[in-house]
Design a protein around this motif. Structure first.
Motif, PDB file in Angstrom:
ATOM      1  N   SER A 125       0.871  -1.084  -0.096  1.00 41.90           N
ATOM      2  CA  SER A 125       0.085   0.086  -0.286  1.00 41.90           C
ATOM      3  C   SER A 125       0.713   1.164   0.069  1.00 41.90           C
ATOM      4  CB  SER A 125      -0.899   0.062   1.362  1.00 41.90           C
ATOM      5  OG  SER A 125      -0.104   0.006   2.387  1.00 41.90           O
ATOM      6  N   THR A 236       3.280  -5.429  -7.086  1.00 41.97           N
ATOM      7  CA  THR A 236       2.867  -3.966  -6.838  1.00 41.97           C
ATOM      8  C   THR A 236       3.447  -2.985  -7.956  1.00 41.97           C
ATOM      9  OG1 THR A 236       2.921  -4.158  -4.454  1.00 41.97           O
ATOM     10  CG2 THR A 236       2.388  -1.849  -5.538  1.00 41.97           C
ATOM     11  N   ASN A 239       1.354  -4.187 -11.260  1.00 44.55           N
ATOM     12  CA  ASN A 239       0.048  -4.493 -11.343  1.00 44.55           C
ATOM     13  C   ASN A 239      -0.588  -3.179 -10.766  1.00 44.55           C
ATOM     14  OD1 ASN A 239      -0.901  -7.353 -12.280  1.00 44.55           O
ATOM     15  ND2 ASN A 239       0.789  -7.504 -10.718  1.00 44.55           N
ATOM     16  N   ARG A 240       0.251  -2.185 -10.118  1.00 41.91           N
ATOM     17  CA  ARG A 240      -0.495  -0.988  -9.559  1.00 41.91           C
ATOM     18  C   ARG A 240       0.430   0.197 -10.164  1.00 41.91           C
ATOM     19  NH1 ARG A 240      -2.478  -1.522  -3.301  1.00 41.91           N
ATOM     20  NH2 ARG A 240      -4.038  -3.201  -3.914  1.00 41.91           N
ATOM     21  N   TRP A 241       1.659   0.211  -9.959  1.00 42.45           N
ATOM     22  CA  TRP A 241       2.245   1.385 -10.355  1.00 42.45           C
ATOM     23  C   TRP A 241       2.351   1.495 -11.804  1.00 42.45           C
ATOM     24  CZ3 TRP A 241       6.439   2.295 -13.525  1.00 42.45           C
ATOM     25  CH2 TRP A 241       6.960   3.621 -13.706  1.00 42.45           C
ATOM     26  N   PRO A 243       0.434   0.414 -14.402  1.00 44.21           N
ATOM     27  CA  PRO A 243      -0.721   0.847 -15.089  1.00 44.21           C
ATOM     28  C   PRO A 243      -1.301   2.323 -14.954  1.00 44.21           C
ATOM     29  CG  PRO A 243      -0.965  -1.384 -14.254  1.00 44.21           C
ATOM     30  CD  PRO A 243       0.280  -0.875 -13.766  1.00 44.21           C
ATOM     31  N   GLN A 244      -0.717   2.566 -13.886  1.00 45.69           N
ATOM     32  CA  GLN A 244      -1.307   4.230 -13.334  1.00 45.69           C
ATOM     33  C   GLN A 244      -0.143   5.291 -13.846  1.00 45.69           C
ATOM     34  OE1 GLN A 244      -1.823   3.886  -9.225  1.00 45.69           O
ATOM     35  NE2 GLN A 244      -3.587   2.247  -9.622  1.00 45.69           N
ATOM     36  N   SER A 245       1.084   4.813 -14.294  1.00 49.00           N
ATOM     37  CA  SER A 245       2.195   5.752 -14.478  1.00 49.00           C
ATOM     38  C   SER A 245       2.160   6.610 -15.532  1.00 49.00           C
ATOM     39  CB  SER A 245       3.301   4.716 -14.305  1.00 49.00           C
ATOM     40  OG  SER A 245       3.801   4.042 -15.439  1.00 49.00           O
ATOM     41  N   GLY A 246       1.705   5.996 -16.671  1.00 49.47           N
ATOM     42  CA  GLY A 246       1.584   6.710 -17.943  1.00 49.47           C
ATOM     43  C   GLY A 246       2.906   6.103 -18.812  1.00 49.47           C
ATOM     44  N   GLN A 248       5.111   2.916 -20.761  1.00 45.96           N
ATOM     45  CA  GLN A 248       5.184   1.583 -21.051  1.00 45.96           C
ATOM     46  C   GLN A 248       6.313   0.814 -20.767  1.00 45.96           C
ATOM     47  OE1 GLN A 248       4.063   1.719 -25.237  1.00 45.96           O
ATOM     48  NE2 GLN A 248       2.650   3.342 -25.050  1.00 45.96           N
TER      49      GLN A 248
END
Length: 279
Positions: A125, A236, A239-241, A243-246, A248
């Motif tokens: 988290s 993390t 699967n989290r950072w 996809p949200q980072s902008g 590739q």
């Protein structure tokens, strides 16, 4: 980042499987008492600490025998048995066949092997933001093997082999160690090389693996906790950072970087995870 005693114990066992291991040693590395680790480990894995050690050693011996290992006494001693007879008795009790029969059949079919238990990979988290570094190219040489998402728990054993063989790697540069992931496929299989930077591959014996990491921009994450919780950080990131980072992810190897702060005996000291990205 908190790491459970059972996770620390699992990492210590897998990365020291061919070394002497006692319950006191494992408890000390996990930072708890013997009483605590016995109960914590059983609750997490469903098997006692020292039984897990015995089953893992017998399972690795079975793999070696199926591959044709000629020296059964050597396998017995490596598995912490004092004689060929004691090893044969334990092997037969576990698998229902003798070591000689497994070697002769060159097969593991029907054997109840104890595979390495996977480390915790629940997401974090509080993943810290990465820094971005333009770096490379990098040549890494060392000990390699093919893994999948299902058998990645065998990577600590690969590092154990690396520490035994690192002195034989020619043209080394520095003391930083790298864990490079490359050649992934659609089924989730990938090559992992535990190695060091080298000047070139020209004199590298064929028994070693190697990978060339091309120049790229990397998102560099710090994993400050115990090494056994690295799967949580990696999970993390992907699967989290990401996809949200902008960003590739680039089609290039990613790697872990272990400098002088990392202690391979205790698993403490932290490391960096370098992910090639296109911003």
């Amino acid at each position: 980042m908190l790491t459970s005693p059972a996770q620390k114990a699992l990492w210590h066992i897998e990365s020291h499987l061919s070394a002497p291991l006692s319950l006191d040693d494992i408890a000390a590395m996990a930072g708890v008492s013997r009483f605590h680790i016995v109960r914590a480990f059983a609750a997490a894995t469903g098997v006692s600490v020292m039984r897990y050690v015995r089953l893992r050693r017998l399972s690795e011996a079975a793999r070696a025998l199926a591959s044709g290992a000629p020296d059964i006494l050597g396998l017995a001693l490596a598995a912490d048995y004092g004689s060929h007879e004691a090893f044969t008795r334990a092997f037969r009790d576990q698998f229902g066949v003798t070591p000689e029969k497994v070697r002769a059949s060159a097969s593991l079919d029907g054997l109840a092997l104890q595979e390495p238990v996977l480390m915790d990979q629940t997401p974090l988290s509080d993943l810290a933001a990465p820094r971005f570094v333009a770096a490379g190219p990098l040549l890494v040489a060392g000990v390699g093997d093919r893994f999948s998402v299902d058998n990645g728990a065998g990577i600590p054993a690969l590092w154990r082999r690396f520490h035994q063989l690192v002195a034989d790697i020619p043209a080394r540069r520095g003391t930083v160690a790298y864990g490079a992931c490359c050649n992934g496929d659609d089924a989730g299989n990938f090559d992992y090389i535990a190695g060091v930077e080298v000047a070139d591959f020209s004199d590298l014996p064929r028994s070693f693996g190697c990978v060339r990491v091309p120049a790229a921009t990397f998102a560099v994450f710090t994993h400050a906790g115990h090494i056994s919780s690295i799967r949580r950080t990696v999970h993390t990131i992907w699967n989290r950072w990401l996809p949200q980072s902008g960003c590739q992810v680039a089609d290039a190897p990613n790697f872990e970087r272990y400098d002088q702060r990392f202690d391979p005996r205790s698993g403490e000291g932290g490391l960096e995870i370098w992910l090639p990205v296109i911003r």
